[in-house]
Design an enzyme around this catalytic site. Structure first.
Site, short mmCIF file in Angstrom:
data_model
loop_
_atom_site.label_atom_id
_atom_site.label_comp_id
_atom_site.label_asym_id
_atom_site.label_seq_id
_atom_site.Cartn_x
_atom_site.Cartn_y
_atom_site.Cartn_z
N ALA A 7 117.04 74.95 24.42
CA ALA A 7 116.75 74.76 23.00
C ALA A 7 117.84 73.87 22.44
CB ALA A 7 116.74 76.11 22.30
N GLY A 14 115.99 77.53 27.20
CA GLY A 14 114.60 77.31 26.80
C GLY A 14 113.86 76.38 27.77
N GLU A 56 112.81 78.55 30.50
CA GLU A 56 111.76 79.42 29.94
C GLU A 56 110.43 78.66 29.84
OE1 GLU A 56 114.42 80.54 26.64
OE2 GLU A 56 113.82 82.60 27.08
N GLU A 91 122.26 81.42 28.12
CA GLU A 91 122.32 81.93 26.74
C GLU A 91 123.49 82.87 26.49
OE1 GLU A 91 119.53 81.43 28.37
OE2 GLU A 91 117.93 80.78 27.03
N1 DAK Z 1 120.99 71.00 22.85
C1 DAK Z 1 121.39 69.88 22.20
N2 DAK Z 1 121.94 68.83 22.82
C2 DAK Z 1 122.12 68.92 24.15
C3 DAK Z 1 121.73 70.06 24.89
C4 DAK Z 1 121.13 71.13 24.18
N3 DAK Z 1 120.68 72.22 24.77
N4 DAK Z 1 122.06 69.84 26.18
C5 DAK Z 1 122.61 68.63 26.26
N5 DAK Z 1 122.64 68.06 25.04
C6 DAK Z 1 123.18 66.76 24.66
C7 DAK Z 1 124.71 66.76 24.71
O1 DAK Z 1 125.21 67.26 23.50
C8 DAK Z 1 124.99 65.28 24.90
O2 DAK Z 1 124.83 64.63 23.65
P1 DAK Z 1 125.90 63.53 23.12
O3 DAK Z 1 127.22 64.21 23.17
O4 DAK Z 1 125.79 62.42 24.16
O5 DAK Z 1 125.41 63.16 21.76
C9 DAK Z 1 123.84 64.80 25.79
O6 DAK Z 1 122.82 65.79 25.66
C10 DAK Z 1 124.23 64.71 27.25
O7 DAK Z 1 124.81 65.94 27.64
P2 DAK Z 1 126.22 66.04 28.38
O8 DAK Z 1 127.09 64.90 28.02
O9 DAK Z 1 126.75 67.41 28.15
O10 DAK Z 1 125.78 65.87 29.90
P3 DAK Z 1 126.52 66.44 31.19
O11 DAK Z 1 125.88 65.80 32.35
O12 DAK Z 1 127.99 66.35 31.05
O13 DAK Z 1 126.16 68.00 31.21
C11 DAK Z 1 124.66 69.89 30.97
C12 DAK Z 1 124.80 68.41 31.39
C13 DAK Z 1 123.16 70.23 31.02
C14 DAK Z 1 125.38 70.77 32.01
C15 DAK Z 1 125.26 70.10 29.57
O14 DAK Z 1 124.68 69.12 28.68
C16 DAK Z 1 125.00 71.45 29.00
O15 DAK Z 1 125.64 72.42 29.39
N6 DAK Z 1 124.07 71.51 28.05
C17 DAK Z 1 123.78 72.70 27.33
C18 DAK Z 1 122.99 73.67 28.19
C19 DAK Z 1 122.69 74.87 27.39
O16 DAK Z 1 123.57 75.71 27.15
N7 DAK Z 1 121.49 74.91 26.88
C20 DAK Z 1 121.07 75.85 25.89
C21 DAK Z 1 120.68 77.12 26.56
S1 DAK Z 1 120.43 78.32 25.37
C22 DAK Z 1 116.23 80.63 19.80
C23 DAK Z 1 115.39 80.75 20.85
C24 DAK Z 1 115.76 80.35 22.07
C25 DAK Z 1 117.02 79.85 22.27
C26 DAK Z 1 117.86 79.78 21.23
C27 DAK Z 1 117.52 80.16 19.99
N8 DAK Z 1 115.85 81.01 18.50
C28 DAK Z 1 114.53 81.38 18.28
C29 DAK Z 1 116.73 80.84 17.41
C30 DAK Z 1 117.37 79.35 23.56
C31 DAK Z 1 118.59 78.91 23.75
C32 DAK Z 1 118.89 78.11 24.87
O17 DAK Z 1 118.10 77.37 25.41
#
Ligand code: DAK
Length: 258
Positions: A66, A112, A115, A135
């Site tokens: 997400a 997400g 998911e 998460e």
């Molecule tokens: N959201 C927003 N931007 C994201 C992103 C994300 N999930 N994942 C990556 N990006 C963006 C980064 O911010 C970066 O943007 P800039 O800095 O260039 O502007 C760009 O994509 C490239 O990412 P990285 O520079 O970080 O790339 P790397 O190769 O170094 O790393 C990575 C890749 C996938 C390991 C890393 O980007 C990462 O850890 N990303 C986040 C993964 C993550 O934690 N995802 C979220 C999981 S939690 C909800 C319902 C469901 C959820 C939440 C709320 N509600 C109903 C309220 C679910 C939550 C989730 O999905």
């Protein structure tokens, strides 16, 4: 139909939905979820589409979760409301979609993103794919069906481990766990998905819809999967596809399902 965050292509008997935010690693923001909902509802009614494939643009990610920027300052009520809305508009829609949906996981499938992949009926992954539910490292739990679907697919113990460690598994490990059905090189992935879609599309769409309802019923509270199977089995006898399939078999010809 015009979209900003996804693209939709029709190829023979299947349609390909690509999430096109590669700079954000295809993170799912609200608008992307809306667009996916619109596209899926249109494909549900499109007779020519017998199978749907979902993938991510670029070489790096299927969907990296997400969009964290969007929910960073949510409160309890907003979190609950958005989880319910997201589940209804996208994740449950995919899981209960009456046509087979293949997730072509071409890179990171996190939170997400995993998911969404788990909502698909079948998952194919590229060798560079990495999957996980990070998460708990953000102070939340999977909110789009992940706690339920992961445990069903790989078992409770392994699901707890992935959720508690917030770790990732590579494609090979995901295959061994039963999280994905097959693994291909990145170059092969979409062709393999299209080939599988073609093979599926030769069979009965009416039977697919019944099979999806019956399989899913086994995982729903208050539903008796065996009873739904009996019901759906019976319904098949009233379909044109049943007549076509059995007639073709008896005539030693190939069925031409509409
Ligand atoms: N959201 C927003 N931007 C994201 C992103 C994300 N999930 N994942 C990556 N990006 C963006 C980064 O911010 C970066 O943007 P800039 O800095 O260039 O502007 C760009 O994509 C490239 O990412 P990285 O520079 O970080 O790339 P790397 O190769 O170094 O790393 C990575 C890749 C996938 C390991 C890393 O980007 C990462 O850890 N990303 C986040 C993964 C993550 O934690 N995802 C979220 C999981 S939690 C909800 C319902 C469901 C959820 C939440 C709320 N509600 C109903 C309220 C679910 C939550 C989730 O999905």
């Amino acid at each position: 139909m015009s979209f900003q965050n996804i693209s939709l292509q029709h190829q023979n008997t299947h349609s390909l939905i690509t999430i096109t935010r590669p700079k954000q690693l295809n993170a799912l923001n609200k608008q992307t979820i809306e667009e996916l909902n619109t596209a899926l509802l249109a494909l549900q009614d499109r007779n020519e589409t017998r199978v749907v494939i979902i993938t991510g643009a670029g070489e790096k990610a299927f969907v990296a979760g997400a969009d964290i920027k969007e929910f960073a300052d949510f409160d309890v009520a907003q979190g609950k409301e958005l989880a319910a809305e997201g589940q209804r508009k996208l994740f449950d829609l995919v899981a209960n979609f009456p046509k087979p949906v293949i997730g072509a996981v071409n890179g990171f499938a996190l939170g997400g993103g995993l998911e969404l992949a788990m909502s698909c009926h079948i998952r194919l992954a590229s060798t560079n794919a990495k999957m996980g539910l990070p998460e708990t490292s953000l102070g939340v739990i999977p909110g789009y069906g992940g706690t339920q679907r992961l445990a069903r697919l790989i078992g409770q113990g392994r699901a707890y481990e992935l959720i508690f460690t917030a770790g990732m598994v590579d494609a090979q490990k995901a295959y061994e766990m039963g999280l994905v059905n097959h693994v291909y090189t990145p170059e092969e992935l979409l062709d393999a998905a299209a080939k599988m879609a073609g093979k599926i599309a030769r069979n009965s769409s009416q039977a697919f819809a019944s099979a999806i309802r019956a399989v899913n019923a086994g995982f729903e509270d208050g539903e008796n999967g065996f009873a739904v199977e009996v019901e759906e089995f019976g319904k098949c006898f009233g379909t044109e596809d049943f007549k076509e399939g059995t007639t073709a078999f008896l005539n030693k010809t190939r069925p031409q399902f509409k």
